[in-house]
Design an enzyme around this catalytic site. Structure first.
Site, mmCIF file in Angstrom:
data_model
loop_
_atom_site.group_PDB
_atom_site.id
_atom_site.type_symbol
_atom_site.label_atom_id
_atom_site.label_comp_id
_atom_site.label_asym_id
_atom_site.label_seq_id
_atom_site.Cartn_x
_atom_site.Cartn_y
_atom_site.Cartn_z
ATOM 1 C CE LYS A 205 27.971 38.699 32.464
ATOM 2 N NZ LYS A 205 29.319 38.322 32.063
ATOM 3 N NE ARG A 239 32.557 41.121 37.249
ATOM 4 C CZ ARG A 239 31.428 41.757 36.915
ATOM 5 N NH1 ARG A 239 30.384 41.087 36.494
ATOM 6 N NH2 ARG A 239 31.375 43.081 36.987
#
Ligand code: 8Y7
Length: 266
Positions: A205, A239
């Site tokens: 991210k 995740r």
């Protein structure tokens, strides 16, 4: 939880394998490398991504879910969607978990998830993907995410989804600045009070990019470090894109945990 994106540009199609075959191959690899859940998503939730229709999303994900099921991999499948019709089709095709970045706030999704009786991941997001990163603002991000979880757990229970079917996720990067994300990560253990498993998605991210000054393709080590940090703060599910590398880190962590609960050398 390994990420399996089935958007048209997510696999290079060399003409020998169909997109579906490539996705199933990717799922097989992730299972071999240690994934317990495959998160199948047919619509990008990245900022500025364009929405896809229900039909298009179903056409993308259902053949992949059926394909994974047909291979009899020992793996759970989560469907990454916020659309009620996609949830229904996916669970009927063999998905076991609903992963909804809207936390069942879109039309009909709460009732649909309740009727499908599968576990649901409720993710916190401020605003919506198209605009969420424009100017995220909170008076206290940690308190607001807690308040959100309380409200969504209550809404779920009223709709017939019991607390033991709920997974909570603070939604890293979804309407949050770097400081908001760091505050949530630093206090991730506070979300363990609900008795629900907590999921963290930090893999590749932009918060890692901001800290490391690295492009997406260079964020693997940072992602593994962040996943391990989340695990030390009590999350049950991470995740990730890099299943093998994350799985190595978790094996080390688990070996040390086992040794610390045994207290002896034999
Ligand atoms: C998350 C997610 C994405 C996350 C959950 C990306 C679908 C963006 N991120 N679902 N989905 N949690 N539950 O960068 O953090 O992978 S998509």
């Amino acid at each position: 939880m390994g990420v399996l994106n089935v958007t048209p540009d997510s696999f290079s199609d060399d003409g020998c394998f169909s997109q579906v075959d490539l996705a199933i191959q990717q799922a097989r690899l992730m299972v071999e490398k240690g994934a317990n859940i495959i998160d199948v998503g047919g619509e990008s939730t990245r900022p500025k991504a364009t929405p896809v229709s229900i039909e298009e999303e179903i056409d993308r994900v259902i053949p992949v879910i059926k394909g994974i099921r047909a291979q009899h991999f020992d793996v759970l499948i989560s469907i990454d969607t916020s659309k009620a019709a996609v949830m229904k089709a996916a669970v009927e095709a063999g998905a076991n978990i609903i992963n909804d970045v809207y936390a069942l706030r879109r039309e009909g999704s709460l009732e649909m998830a309740a009727s499908l009786s599968v576990p649901v991941c409720l993710m916190h997001m401020q605003d919506k993907p198209e605009t969420m990163q424009d100017a995220p603002r909170y008076s206290n991000v940690l308190e607001e995410v807690h308040e959100f979880f309380k409200q969504r757990i209550k809404a779920c229970e009223e709709a017939g989804i019991p607390q033991n079917k709920i997974i909570l996720d603070p939604g890293f990067g979804f309407g949050k600045t770097l400081q908001h994300n760091l505050n949530l990560l630093a206090n991730l253990d506070s979300f363990n009070v609900y008795g629900c498993p907590v999921l963290a998605g930090l893999s590749r991210k932009s918060m890692l990019g901001e800290l490391l000054h690295k492009e997406v393709s260079e964020r693997m080590l940072g992602s593994v470090a962040a996943a391990l940090l989340a695990i030390t703060k009590g999350v049950s599910i991470v995740r990730v894109h890099d299943v093998e590398e994350t799985s190595d880190a978790l094996k080390i962590y688990n070996a040390v945990q086992d040794a610390s609960v045994r207290h002896t050398d034999d």
